[in-house]
Design an enzyme around this catalytic site. Structure first.
Site, PDB file in Angstrom:
ATOM      1  N   ASP A  17       1.023  -1.154  -0.025  1.00 53.05           N
ATOM      2  CA  ASP A  17       0.089   0.014   0.061  1.00 53.05           C
ATOM      3  C   ASP A  17       0.721   1.175   0.135  1.00 53.05           C
ATOM      4  OD1 ASP A  17      -2.333  -1.660  -0.065  1.00 53.05           O
ATOM      5  OD2 ASP A  17      -2.219  -1.716   1.887  1.00 53.05           O
ATOM      6  N   LYS A  39       0.093  -8.067  -2.821  1.00 52.36           N
ATOM      7  CA  LYS A  39      -1.055  -7.459  -3.417  1.00 52.36           C
ATOM      8  C   LYS A  39      -0.742  -6.018  -3.787  1.00 52.36           C
ATOM      9  CE  LYS A  39      -4.149  -5.500  -0.430  1.00 52.36           C
ATOM     10  NZ  LYS A  39      -4.504  -4.402  -1.033  1.00 52.36           N
ATOM     11  N   ASP A  66      -5.439  -5.997  -6.740  1.00 55.65           N
ATOM     12  CA  ASP A  66      -6.635  -5.770  -5.494  1.00 55.65           C
ATOM     13  C   ASP A  66      -7.164  -4.434  -6.358  1.00 55.65           C
ATOM     14  OD1 ASP A  66      -8.535  -5.583  -3.763  1.00 55.65           O
ATOM     15  OD2 ASP A  66      -7.200  -4.733  -2.341  1.00 55.65           O
ATOM     16  N   LYS A  68     -10.801  -4.078  -7.284  1.00 50.21           N
ATOM     17  CA  LYS A  68     -12.082  -3.932  -6.834  1.00 50.21           C
ATOM     18  C   LYS A  68     -12.991  -3.642  -7.903  1.00 50.21           C
ATOM     19  CE  LYS A  68     -11.048  -3.830  -1.850  1.00 50.21           C
ATOM     20  NZ  LYS A  68      -9.731  -3.460  -1.897  1.00 50.21           N
ATOM     21  N   HIS A  70     -16.162  -2.663 -10.119  1.00 51.00           N
ATOM     22  CA  HIS A  70     -17.475  -2.523  -9.828  1.00 51.00           C
ATOM     23  C   HIS A  70     -18.128  -1.565 -10.672  1.00 51.00           C
ATOM     24  CE1 HIS A  70     -20.859  -1.789  -6.420  1.00 51.00           C
ATOM     25  NE2 HIS A  70     -21.176  -2.439  -7.673  1.00 51.00           N
ATOM     26  N   ASP A  71     -18.837  -2.118 -11.784  1.00 47.56           N
ATOM     27  CA  ASP A  71     -19.456  -1.208 -12.686  1.00 47.56           C
ATOM     28  C   ASP A  71     -20.580  -2.052 -13.574  1.00 47.56           C
ATOM     29  OD1 ASP A  71     -20.024   0.892 -14.770  1.00 47.56           O
ATOM     30  OD2 ASP A  71     -17.923   1.430 -14.368  1.00 47.56           O
ATOM     31  N   ILE A  72     -21.109  -1.608 -14.558  1.00 51.80           N
ATOM     32  CA  ILE A  72     -22.024  -2.328 -15.294  1.00 51.80           C
ATOM     33  C   ILE A  72     -21.336  -3.658 -15.859  1.00 51.80           C
ATOM     34  CG2 ILE A  72     -23.603  -0.537 -15.922  1.00 51.80           C
ATOM     35  CD1 ILE A  72     -22.437  -0.359 -18.636  1.00 51.80           C
ATOM     36  N   PRO A  73     -21.985  -4.668 -16.100  1.00 47.13           N
ATOM     37  CA  PRO A  73     -21.272  -6.064 -16.711  1.00 47.13           C
ATOM     38  C   PRO A  73     -20.488  -5.830 -17.736  1.00 47.13           C
ATOM     39  CG  PRO A  73     -23.673  -6.608 -15.867  1.00 47.13           C
ATOM     40  CD  PRO A  73     -23.327  -4.841 -15.917  1.00 47.13           C
ATOM     41  N   ASN A  74     -21.020  -5.008 -18.790  1.00 45.80           N
ATOM     42  CA  ASN A  74     -20.111  -4.784 -20.041  1.00 45.80           C
ATOM     43  C   ASN A  74     -18.619  -4.003 -19.872  1.00 45.80           C
ATOM     44  OD1 ASN A  74     -19.978  -4.910 -22.990  1.00 45.80           O
ATOM     45  ND2 ASN A  74     -19.857  -2.842 -22.844  1.00 45.80           N
ATOM     46  N   THR A  75     -18.854  -3.127 -18.915  1.00 44.31           N
ATOM     47  CA  THR A  75     -17.602  -2.433 -18.545  1.00 44.31           C
ATOM     48  C   THR A  75     -16.829  -3.278 -17.865  1.00 44.31           C
ATOM     49  OG1 THR A  75     -18.792  -0.261 -18.786  1.00 44.31           O
ATOM     50  CG2 THR A  75     -16.675  -0.548 -17.295  1.00 44.31           C
ATOM     51  N   THR A 130     -13.561  -5.259   5.359  1.00 38.71           N
ATOM     52  CA  THR A 130     -13.470  -5.605   6.684  1.00 38.71           C
ATOM     53  C   THR A 130     -13.602  -4.099   7.673  1.00 38.71           C
ATOM     54  OG1 THR A 130     -11.080  -5.303   6.088  1.00 38.71           O
ATOM     55  CG2 THR A 130     -11.854  -7.491   6.637  1.00 38.71           C
ATOM     56  N   ARG A 180      -3.761  -9.009  12.123  1.00 36.63           N
ATOM     57  CA  ARG A 180      -3.105  -8.266  13.122  1.00 36.63           C
ATOM     58  C   ARG A 180      -2.374  -9.167  14.099  1.00 36.63           C
ATOM     59  NH1 ARG A 180      -4.176  -4.822   9.709  1.00 36.63           N
ATOM     60  NH2 ARG A 180      -4.867  -3.041   9.810  1.00 36.63           N
ATOM     61  N   GLY A 209      -0.444  -6.449   6.148  1.00 33.48           N
ATOM     62  CA  GLY A 209      -0.210  -5.123   5.712  1.00 33.48           C
ATOM     63  C   GLY A 209       0.611  -4.468   6.701  1.00 33.48           C
ATOM     64  N   ARG A 210       0.193  -3.316   7.479  1.00 30.46           N
ATOM     65  CA  ARG A 210       1.000  -2.506   8.273  1.00 30.46           C
ATOM     66  C   ARG A 210       1.818  -3.261   9.361  1.00 30.46           C
ATOM     67  NH1 ARG A 210      -3.588   1.900   8.164  1.00 30.46           N
ATOM     68  NH2 ARG A 210      -5.037   0.028   7.760  1.00 30.46           N
TER      69      ARG A 210
END
Length: 237
Positions: A17, A39, A66, A68, A70-75, A130, A180, A209-210
């Site tokens: 990150d 990641k 990673d 993620k 998230h849009d219309i299926p065609n996009t 999370t 953690r 991560g951290r």
């Protein structure tokens, strides 16, 4: 390296990150003996794109992209075709987009990978973040069902959701962030678990991560986490 630590390595992902590609590569090289997966998230991919993926792959680590989607299926299908040629091992898509969108990602990645003669990445459906403390079991079940029906290979979930997921979809790969070590700060995560807790509840891959990247000695912190995972896996056998 003992065989149990070698096995633990395959169950760990480091979250890179950062927006700086050189920092990301330095972290990857430091943890690579103990962690097999890196990641590449929105911050790094937005800053350095495909160069970041290639640079991390060159360290010998598998890449978990990673972003993620998230849009219309065609996009989402079009984006997945474009990303399918990167040679990444995993790609995240928001399960909130529904079954049709998840299926578009699965099909698009397969198409893009085939065009580039690359292995097909596994789609990881992100169920509930999370950082979200108030998710209901009904919402989790709805999103898990969409992921299974769309033939996603895995899901991203909190450790607290693993019992329901293992009961409903025992074969699906589970990727768990919010890990953690005992006594560590939780930062902006609402649902966290120790490495041992996540393994005992059925996690396949833990995202660290951290707890590692902010440590004084990154390599030693990664080795400590790997040892905790190895011990937890031994006790479950």
């Amino acid at each position: 390296m003992p065989s149990d630590l070698t096995a633990a390595r395959d169950h760990l992902a480091i979250a890179l990150d950062t927006a700086d590609i050189d920092t990301a590569v330095a972290i990857a090289r430091a943890v690579q003996p103990h962690i097999a997966i890196a990641k590449v998230g929105l911050q790094l991919f937005s800053a350095a794109g495909r160069d970041a993926v290639k640079a991390v792959q060159d360290t010998g680590m598998d890449v978990f992209l990673d972003v993620k989607l998230h849009d219309i299926p065609n996009t989402v299908r079009g984006a997945s075709v474009a990303l399918g040629n990167l040679g990444v091992r995993y790609l995240t898509v928001h399960a909130a987009g529904g079954e049709k969108m998840l299926r578009a990602a699965v099909d698009g990645l397969a198409e893009g990978a085939a065009q580039a003669n690359q292995p097909t990445p596994t789609v990881l459906a992100v169920t509930i973040l999370t950082s979200e403390p108030n998710a209901t079991p009904a919402l989790l079940t709805e999103r898990l069902t969409a992921a299974v029906t769309a033939e996603c290979g895995g899901i991203v979930c909190a450790a607290t959701d693993l019992a329901l997921i293992r009961e409903t979809a025992p074969q699906i790969t589970t990727v768990v962030p919010g890990i953690r070590p005992a006594g560590s700060p939780v930062h902006d995560q609402a649902r966290v678990a120790t490495p041992a807790e996540a393994i005992h509840h059925g996690a396949d891959i833990l995202v660290i991560g951290r707890a590692v990247t902010s440590a004084d000695n990154i390599a030693t912190a990664a080795e400590d986490i790997a040892a905790q995972v190895a011990q937890a896996r031994r006790s479950d056998q």
